[in-house]
Motif scaffolding. Structure first.
Motif, PDB file in Angstrom:
ATOM      1  N   ALA A  73       0.833  -1.205   0.000  1.00 47.04           N
ATOM      2  CA  ALA A  73       0.000   0.000   0.000  1.00 47.04           C
ATOM      3  C   ALA A  73       0.872   1.261   0.000  1.00 47.04           C
ATOM      4  N   ILE A  74       1.927   1.249   0.790  1.00 45.88           N
ATOM      5  CA  ILE A  74       2.862   2.382   0.845  1.00 45.88           C
ATOM      6  C   ILE A  74       3.526   2.571  -0.514  1.00 45.88           C
ATOM      7  N   ALA A  75       3.945   1.466  -1.119  1.00 48.95           N
ATOM      8  CA  ALA A  75       4.574   1.533  -2.444  1.00 48.95           C
ATOM      9  C   ALA A  75       3.604   2.105  -3.473  1.00 48.95           C
ATOM     10  N   LEU A  76       2.338   1.728  -3.383  1.00 52.00           N
ATOM     11  CA  LEU A  76       1.334   2.239  -4.308  1.00 52.00           C
ATOM     12  C   LEU A  76       1.174   3.756  -4.149  1.00 52.00           C
ATOM     13  N   VAL A  77       1.132   4.231  -2.916  1.00 53.95           N
ATOM     14  CA  VAL A  77       1.029   5.674  -2.665  1.00 53.95           C
ATOM     15  C   VAL A  77       2.237   6.389  -3.260  1.00 53.95           C
ATOM     16  N   ARG A  78       3.405   5.856  -3.015  1.00 51.08           N
ATOM     17  CA  ARG A  78       4.634   6.505  -3.473  1.00 51.08           C
ATOM     18  C   ARG A  78       4.786   6.470  -4.993  1.00 51.08           C
ATOM     19  N   SER A  79       4.250   5.441  -5.612  1.00 50.09           N
ATOM     20  CA  SER A  79       4.390   5.323  -7.072  1.00 50.09           C
ATOM     21  C   SER A  79       3.242   5.991  -7.824  1.00 50.09           C
ATOM     22  N   SER A  80       2.334   6.623  -7.088  1.00 46.41           N
ATOM     23  CA  SER A  80       1.165   7.262  -7.707  1.00 46.41           C
ATOM     24  C   SER A  80       1.053   8.716  -7.263  1.00 46.41           C
ATOM     25  N   PRO A  81       2.015   9.553  -7.644  1.00 49.04           N
ATOM     26  CA  PRO A  81       1.979  10.944  -7.178  1.00 49.04           C
ATOM     27  C   PRO A  81       0.785  11.738  -7.709  1.00 49.04           C
ATOM     28  N   HIS A  82       0.183  11.272  -8.771  1.00 49.36           N
ATOM     29  CA  HIS A  82      -0.964  11.969  -9.355  1.00 49.36           C
ATOM     30  C   HIS A  82      -2.286  11.623  -8.665  1.00 49.36           C
ATOM     31  N   ARG A  83      -2.261  10.645  -7.759  1.00 51.63           N
ATOM     32  CA  ARG A  83      -3.470  10.232  -7.036  1.00 51.63           C
ATOM     33  C   ARG A  83      -3.336  10.608  -5.569  1.00 51.63           C
ATOM     34  N   ASN A  84      -4.468  10.928  -4.927  1.00 52.01           N
ATOM     35  CA  ASN A  84      -4.387  11.280  -3.517  1.00 52.01           C
ATOM     36  C   ASN A  84      -4.572  10.027  -2.647  1.00 52.01           C
ATOM     37  N   VAL A  85      -4.152  10.148  -1.409  1.00 49.81           N
ATOM     38  CA  VAL A  85      -4.173   9.026  -0.472  1.00 49.81           C
ATOM     39  C   VAL A  85      -5.596   8.535  -0.233  1.00 49.81           C
TER      40      VAL A  85
END
Length: 100
Positions: free
Chosen positions: A19-31
């Motif tokens: 989940a953390i990796a997904l957040v970090r690899s998706s700067p165009h999406r919000n948490v």
């Protein structure tokens, strides 16, 4: 329904890491959007990301790493157990009260 809220779920370390990796690899999406997709609370996901930064040495001054938090919990538990032992050993035994 189990009676437990989503907030009480326990997630594996692997799930959190992904989940953390997904957040970090998706700067165009919000948490919030990612959390909704994963079925976790946004606050929880933000906390995981924040704790990961701390564990990587990128946290604020005085913030405890996960290892330090676990050690603190372990030491507090040991202290409680030792205090209980001291209380038991300090109290007069039933047999000594009968002899008086």
């Amino acid at each position: 329904m189990s009676g437990k809220s989503d907030m009480s779920k326990r997630y594996t370390a692997e799930f959190k890491r992904d989940a953390i990796a997904l957040v970090r690899s998706s700067p165009h999406r919000n948490v919030t959007e990612i959390a909704r997709e994963l079925g976790v609370s946004p606050e929880g996901l933000r906390g995981w990301v924040k704790q990961a930064k701390i564990d990587e040495g990128d946290g604020s001054t005085g913030a405890l790493t996960t290892a330090e938090r676990e050690e603190l919990v372990r030491l507090r538990k040991r202290d409680r157990e030792q205090q209980q032992t001291i209380e038991v050993l300090s109290s007069p035994s039933p047999s000594s009260r009968r002899r008086r």
